[in-house]
Design a protein around this motif. Structure first.
Motif, PDB file in Angstrom:
ATOM      1  N   HIS A  56      12.515   2.879 -11.969  1.00 42.73           N
ATOM      2  CA  HIS A  56      11.101   2.820 -11.601  1.00 42.73           C
ATOM      3  C   HIS A  56      10.289   3.893 -12.327  1.00 42.73           C
ATOM      4  O   HIS A  56       9.089   4.018 -12.100  1.00 42.73           O
ATOM      5  N   GLY A  57      10.944   4.654 -13.189  1.00 40.79           N
ATOM      6  CA  GLY A  57      10.249   5.662 -13.967  1.00 40.79           C
ATOM      7  C   GLY A  57       9.738   6.834 -13.150  1.00 40.79           C
ATOM      8  O   GLY A  57       8.969   7.648 -13.660  1.00 40.79           O
ATOM      9  N   HIS A  58      10.182   6.943 -11.886  1.00 35.46           N
ATOM     10  CA  HIS A  58       9.698   8.010 -10.994  1.00 35.46           C
ATOM     11  C   HIS A  58       8.167   8.081 -11.010  1.00 35.46           C
ATOM     12  O   HIS A  58       7.573   9.158 -10.965  1.00 35.46           O
ATOM     13  N   ARG A  59       7.555   6.907 -11.063  1.00 29.92           N
ATOM     14  CA  ARG A  59       6.091   6.854 -11.111  1.00 29.92           C
ATOM     15  C   ARG A  59       5.474   7.212  -9.765  1.00 29.92           C
ATOM     16  O   ARG A  59       6.038   6.918  -8.709  1.00 29.92           O
ATOM     17  N   LEU A  60       4.289   7.805  -9.844  1.00 28.88           N
ATOM     18  CA  LEU A  60       3.453   8.037  -8.666  1.00 28.88           C
ATOM     19  C   LEU A  60       2.308   7.035  -8.705  1.00 28.88           C
ATOM     20  O   LEU A  60       1.544   6.984  -9.681  1.00 28.88           O
ATOM     21  N   ASP A  61       2.232   6.217  -7.660  1.00 27.66           N
ATOM     22  CA  ASP A  61       1.134   5.261  -7.517  1.00 27.66           C
ATOM     23  C   ASP A  61       0.223   5.749  -6.399  1.00 27.66           C
ATOM     24  O   ASP A  61       0.661   5.900  -5.249  1.00 27.66           O
ATOM     25  N   GLY A  62      -1.043   5.980  -6.741  1.00 25.56           N
ATOM     26  CA  GLY A  62      -2.023   6.360  -5.736  1.00 25.56           C
ATOM     27  C   GLY A  62      -2.820   5.143  -5.300  1.00 25.56           C
ATOM     28  O   GLY A  62      -3.091   4.248  -6.110  1.00 25.56           O
ATOM     29  N   MET A  63      -3.201   5.100  -4.018  1.00 22.57           N
ATOM     30  CA  MET A  63      -3.899   3.922  -3.510  1.00 22.57           C
ATOM     31  C   MET A  63      -5.019   4.287  -2.550  1.00 22.57           C
ATOM     32  O   MET A  63      -4.871   5.184  -1.715  1.00 22.57           O
ATOM     33  N   GLU A  64      -6.135   3.592  -2.704  1.00 23.70           N
ATOM     34  CA  GLU A  64      -7.236   3.643  -1.755  1.00 23.70           C
ATOM     35  C   GLU A  64      -7.229   2.326  -0.974  1.00 23.70           C
ATOM     36  O   GLU A  64      -7.138   1.246  -1.585  1.00 23.70           O
ATOM     37  N   ILE A  65      -7.310   2.409   0.320  1.00 24.31           N
ATOM     38  CA  ILE A  65      -7.334   1.223   1.175  1.00 24.31           C
ATOM     39  C   ILE A  65      -8.744   1.034   1.708  1.00 24.31           C
ATOM     40  O   ILE A  65      -9.287   1.928   2.364  1.00 24.31           O
ATOM     41  N   LYS A  66      -9.334  -0.115   1.428  1.00 25.82           N
ATOM     42  CA  LYS A  66     -10.675  -0.420   1.921  1.00 25.82           C
ATOM     43  C   LYS A  66     -10.667  -1.811   2.563  1.00 25.82           C
ATOM     44  O   LYS A  66     -10.203  -2.772   1.946  1.00 25.82           O
ATOM     45  N   VAL A  67     -11.167  -1.903   3.772  1.00 26.95           N
ATOM     46  CA  VAL A  67     -11.268  -3.203   4.437  1.00 26.95           C
ATOM     47  C   VAL A  67     -12.719  -3.554   4.729  1.00 26.95           C
ATOM     48  O   VAL A  67     -13.008  -4.567   5.356  1.00 26.95           O
TER      49      VAL A  67
END
Length: 260
Positions: A56-67
């Motif tokens: 997985h490449g030790h990736r960091l995925d950042g996420m914003e959650i909007k509803v």
């Protein structure tokens, strides 16, 4: 998050979908992650996923959650607010209900994950970039959040175990109560049968008769003297009749011998 949700979708729905997209065996998924700890905090990401394997490449995925569309528009007034955490991420995503946001409305490097039918689908790919090396403060924040999730998991486990024990005790108590009720009903049936037998044999209805103290004493005496009570059987009564007839004859003889 403020504002009305889109099509009834809640933030928790998207968090659950993220757990499926980033499963625990391959990723560490953390929610509400700050860029630092304590008073040094300046920004939160709604979620951070970290690949745990080289594949997985030790990736960091950042996420914003909007509803909410309103929340999204307020966020887009200044997308650079995400920079304190965005800088450490290989990819950055917006997660929202399907159709709420158009890909063209996002910053160029952001990806779009749309929620529909219980899962997230990629609407726009996020740009894979070379991030800034994570600061000690950010690493400490990740570790602190992970520790917090462990505590939440432990609390949830304890709550579930407490509920299981409570249910087990309740079932045991219900069985005991049912057994006690059954026993009392059986005893009541047996007592009713005996009362019917007494009524048939003596004509006395004890279900509506309040015994006097004499009756109570008589019953107590017969119970304490079973040999005496045995004389009231058919054989015992026949014997009493014979004795009475013999006594009557003896008294008659005595009377006949007495001068007038």
């Amino acid at each position: 998050m403020s504002g009305e949700t889109s099509a009834g979708v809640q933030a928790e729905d998207i968090r659950l979908a993220l757990r499926m997209r980033f499963p625990e065996r391959s990723h560490a998924l953390l929610f509400e992650v700050a860029d630092a700890c304590g008073s040094s905090q300046s920004r939160f990401a709604d979620a951070i996923a970290i690949g745990l394997w080289p594949s997985h490449g030790h990736r960091l995925d950042g996420m914003e959650i909007k509803v909410s569309r309103g929340d999204f528009l307020r966020e887009m007034k200044d997308p650079t607010k995400s920079e304190p955490i965005y800088q450490f991420c290989h990819r950055y995503w917006l997660c929202c209900p399907k159709g709420m946001v158009q890909p063209s409305e996002l910053p160029e490097t952001w990806g779009l994950l749309e929620f529909s039918g219980g899962s997230l689908r990629e609407k726009k790919k996020a740009t894979v970039r070379e991030p800034v090396a994570p600061s000690y403060a950010f690493v400490a924040s990740l570790l602190r959040r992970h520790a917090g999730q462990d505590e939440q998991m432990l609390a949830a486990h304890l709550k579930a175990e407490t509920a299981r024990i409570h249910e087990s005790l309740k079932r045991s108590a219900d069985v005991t109560i049912e057994r006690e009720i059954s026993m009392r009903v059986r005893r009541a049936d047996e007592a009713a049968t005996k009362l019917v037998a007494i009524k048939e044999a003596t004509g006395i209805d004890l279900t509506s008769f309040v015994p006097t103290q004499q009756w109570i004493e008589a019953i107590r005496f017969l119970h304490a003297n079973p040999s005496f009570a045995a004389t009231f059987t058919r054989r015992g009564l026949a014997r009493l009749r014979e004795q009475a007839e013999q006594l009557s004859a003896e008294i008659g003889a005595v009377i006949d011998g007495v001068p007038e």
